[in-house]
Design a protein around this motif. Sequence first.
Motif, PDB file in Angstrom:
ATOM      1  N   GLN A 118      -1.797  57.290  33.808  1.00 39.62           N
ATOM      2  CA  GLN A 118      -1.439  55.930  34.211  1.00 39.62           C
ATOM      3  C   GLN A 118      -1.548  55.789  35.724  1.00 39.62           C
ATOM      4  O   GLN A 118      -2.078  54.796  36.239  1.00 39.62           O
ATOM      5  N   MET A 119      -1.089  56.786  36.464  1.00 37.16           N
ATOM      6  CA  MET A 119      -1.163  56.756  37.935  1.00 37.16           C
ATOM      7  C   MET A 119      -2.618  56.793  38.397  1.00 37.16           C
ATOM      8  O   MET A 119      -2.975  56.109  39.352  1.00 37.16           O
ATOM      9  N   ARG A 120      -3.441  57.582  37.753  1.00 34.50           N
ATOM     10  CA  ARG A 120      -4.862  57.639  38.099  1.00 34.50           C
ATOM     11  C   ARG A 120      -5.524  56.280  37.916  1.00 34.50           C
ATOM     12  O   ARG A 120      -6.382  55.892  38.690  1.00 34.50           O
ATOM     13  N   GLY A 121      -5.120  55.567  36.876  1.00 32.78           N
ATOM     14  CA  GLY A 121      -5.683  54.251  36.586  1.00 32.78           C
ATOM     15  C   GLY A 121      -5.327  53.215  37.618  1.00 32.78           C
ATOM     16  O   GLY A 121      -6.049  52.241  37.809  1.00 32.78           O
ATOM     17  N   LYS A 122      -4.211  53.381  38.310  1.00 36.65           N
ATOM     18  CA  LYS A 122      -3.755  52.409  39.307  1.00 36.65           C
ATOM     19  C   LYS A 122      -4.467  52.583  40.644  1.00 36.65           C
ATOM     20  O   LYS A 122      -4.584  51.667  41.404  1.00 36.65           O
ATOM     21  N   LYS A 123      -4.899  53.817  40.935  1.00 33.87           N
ATOM     22  CA  LYS A 123      -5.500  54.105  42.240  1.00 33.87           C
ATOM     23  C   LYS A 123      -7.000  53.917  42.188  1.00 33.87           C
ATOM     24  O   LYS A 123      -7.657  54.310  41.230  1.00 33.87           O
TER      25      LYS A 123
END
Length: 129
Positions: free
Chosen positions: A122-127
Motif C-alpha cells: 500500500q505504501m509503495r502504491g502511494k509513492k
Amino acid sequence: MQNPIPKPTEAELEVLQVLWQKGESTVRDVHEQLTQSKESVYTTTLKIMQIMAEKGLVTRNEENRTHIYMAAVKEEDIQKTLLDKFIDTTFRGSAMKLVMQALGNNKTSSEELAEIQRLLEQMRGKKPS
C-alpha cells in the motif's frame, strides 16, 4: 506555524490514556482508573492534570464546581511524536532498524507478516516511482 506537541511524561501519558479511553472526566474519575493498576494519591493526580493543562495536553471546563478535563491532543499525534523521538534517539533515525529489531525480537505470526506485506504494498502504491 503550529506549535509542536509537548512530550508527555510517563505519568501524563497514563492520564491521557484514561482520557482517550473514557472521554471527558473529572480528576476523581481519572484517579480511580489509575489506582486500579498502581497506588496513587489523589492530590498527585490533581497536580499532574493541572500541569498538563498548563502544557496544553488537556483542557479543563471550569463552568461547574467539579472541573471536567478533556484530552487536548489526539492519541495518534502523541504516538507519532513519541515514535519519531524514539526512532531518532534509539535507532539514529532509521525506521528500518526499528522494524528489523522488532521483527527479530518477537515471534511474528504468518498473519502479521501478511498484514505487514499488505501495508508495504500500500505504501509503495502511494509513492511515485
